[in-house]
Design an enzyme around this catalytic site. Sequence first.
Site, PDB file in Angstrom:
ATOM      1  CB  ILE A  32      -3.513 -33.876   8.472  1.00  0.00           C
ATOM      2  CG1 ILE A  32      -2.976 -35.121   7.797  1.00  0.00           C
ATOM      3  CG2 ILE A  32      -4.931 -34.053   8.970  1.00  0.00           C
ATOM      4  CD1 ILE A  32      -2.740 -36.275   8.745  1.00  0.00           C
ATOM      5  CG  ASN A  87     -11.597 -22.082  14.020  1.00  0.00           C
ATOM      6  OD1 ASN A  87     -11.978 -21.024  13.523  1.00  0.00           O
ATOM      7  ND2 ASN A  87     -11.195 -23.102  13.276  1.00  0.00           N
ATOM      8  CG  HIS A 100      -5.026 -25.222  16.700  1.00  0.00           C
ATOM      9  ND1 HIS A 100      -5.834 -25.817  17.639  1.00  0.00           N
ATOM     10  CD2 HIS A 100      -5.744 -25.169  15.557  1.00  0.00           C
ATOM     11  CE1 HIS A 100      -6.992 -26.131  17.087  1.00  0.00           C
ATOM     12  NE2 HIS A 100      -6.973 -25.743  15.816  1.00  0.00           N
ATOM     13  CG  HIS A 102      -6.355 -22.617  11.657  1.00  0.00           C
ATOM     14  ND1 HIS A 102      -6.552 -23.796  10.964  1.00  0.00           N
ATOM     15  CD2 HIS A 102      -7.023 -22.753  12.830  1.00  0.00           C
ATOM     16  CE1 HIS A 102      -7.325 -24.603  11.690  1.00  0.00           C
ATOM     17  NE2 HIS A 102      -7.623 -23.989  12.822  1.00  0.00           N
TER      18      HIS A 102
END
Length: 139
Positions: A32, A87, A100, A102
């Site tokens: 987002i 991360n 997750h 990226h």
Amino acid sequence: MKEDCLFCKIISGKIPSYKVYEDDAVFAFLDIYPASEGHTLVAPKKHFTKFTDMNAENVASLFEVARKITAAVENASLAEGANIGINDGEIAGQEVPHVHVHVIPRRKGDGGRGIKSIVWTEPDTTNLEAVAKKIRRAL
Ligand code: AMP
Ligand code: ZN
């Protein structure tokens, strides 16, 4: 599903997202606050806080989708390359404690740099063998 987890809520549809892909094990959606156009987050449907909590099968399905998304952003002419990374842990900049990957599309002239621009601590390189040994012993 972890009740208080933002990404578990996105994956279950309780919070809306810009979904780009979904299968039995993995869910991918637009970040987002993207670092570049097409910045996509690829997450396991099952809640894992840390990368090291996952098993080989979990990791294989996660990274296969990360590969697919990378190919898709390139095929859609959104990118000429990409930075792909996790991360892992608060110290490494992880803000959402649900694993997750990226996928950050990169374009000529975007001003960004490579993965070593994340951190550069100039560690001692005179005894890399000792460092390698430490890691090998811990495997
Ligand atoms: P990390 O710092 O690796 O935990 O990344 C978390 C990412 O989640 C950040 O890049 C945020 O921009 C992104 N993010 C936070 N809230 C949302 C949301 N509701 N939908 C999509 N992405 C989000
Ligand atoms: Zn979660």
